[in-house]
Design an enzyme around this catalytic site. Structure first.
Site, PDB file in Angstrom:
ATOM      1  CG  HIS A  51      -3.414  -3.874   3.803  1.00 12.31           C
ATOM      2  ND1 HIS A  51      -2.288  -3.309   4.367  1.00 12.31           N
ATOM      3  CD2 HIS A  51      -3.975  -2.900   3.035  1.00 12.31           C
ATOM      4  CE1 HIS A  51      -2.176  -2.052   3.975  1.00 12.31           C
ATOM      5  NE2 HIS A  51      -3.179  -1.780   3.167  1.00 12.31           N
TER       6      HIS A  51
ATOM      7  CB  CYS B 294      -0.966  -0.020   1.179  1.00 13.84           C
ATOM      8  SG  CYS B 294      -2.410   1.052   0.976  1.00 13.84           S
TER       9      CYS B 294
END
Length: 254
Positions: free
Chosen positions: A191, A94
């Site tokens: 994630h 990310c």
């Protein structure tokens, strides 16, 4: 054999369970008799050339990304770029992934310069892309994870994606790409954390790190029964979410 894992910005860029990626690396090494040392390198701290065998960089908010972007504009960024060029494996999730591209343009404030490792750039969007993701990767097979980001990342002509999105949004929700690869560096929006659910990805990073010490061969297989259960559960959740979204879309179209 001993591996040194460098956790970049561990105290400030560590959201949505990203620390689980480091734990997965350490545990899969331990089960094979490979010793590990985890060193945390934060803002203002020196990154020593040749010290680390593997890098991990997690996600963070815009404030943390601003600090990291500034921290890497100088010798520290040059060292990280050189380490990636010599083949040191890296996983960036990310926010870390975004800052390894050309630039990140947030909702507010100035554009943040990236390291330019990936031929990619990111622009903040108006809506968040959230949910379980299933990606088909030519190198790692089926990869699963959970995404939660507003950044839209676009790949340039020299970029190689991690894979193609089967379920979810991926890099930008438009071109079905997810992540990016360069040498042994991998950037992704997944994630979850991503590594415990995808042991093949974890083992790839470990194997790349071992080759820096002259190791050749195949890693000893491990019992991945629990990892498979977690992986399959993530795929099922993604499938259910997609069906629910389709039903909602059909209802709103009536």
């Amino acid at each position: 054999m001993r591996l040194t894992i460098c956790w970049l910005y561990a105290r400030t860029m560590n959201i949505y369970g990203d620390r689980g990626n480091v734990l997965a690396l350490v545990e899969r090494c331990r089960r094979r008799g490979i010793e590990t040392e985890v060193v945390e390198i934060g803002v203002g701290e020196l990154l020593e050339p040749g010290r680390c065998d593997l890098f991990f960089w997690g996600g963070g908010q815009d404030r943390e990304q601003i600090a990291a972007a500034e921290d890497l504009q100088g010798p520290k960024g040059e060292v990280l770029r050189a380490e990636i060029e010599r083949g040191v494996p890296l996983l960036a999730v990310c926010g870390g992934y975004q800052l390894l591209g050309r630039f990140y343009r947030p909702h507010e404030g100035p554009e943040l310069p990236g390291l330019g490792v990936f031929d990619a750039w990111t622009v903040a969007g108006s809506q968040r892309m959230i949910g379980n993701v299933v990606v088909d990767s030519p190198d790692f097979g089926e990869v699963v994870g959970f995404e939660n980001h507003s950044g839209r990342t676009f790949l340039g002509p020299r970029a190689r994606p991690l894979g193609t999105v089967r379920i979810g949004y991926g890099n930008n929700g438009k071109d079905r790409t997810e992540g990016c690869r360069y040498h042994n560096a991998i950037g992704t929006y997944l994630h979850g954390p991503v590594l415990p659910k995808n042991p093949q990805l974890t083992d790839h990073l470990i194997a790349c790190a071992l080759t820096l010490h002259g190791w050749v061969g195949s890693l000893e297989p491990l019992d991945d029964a629990l990892a498979r259960v977690a992986h399959e559960e993530a795929v099922e959740r993604a499938r259910v979410e997609r069906q629910a979204l389709r039903r909602f879309w059909l209802l709103t179209r009536r």
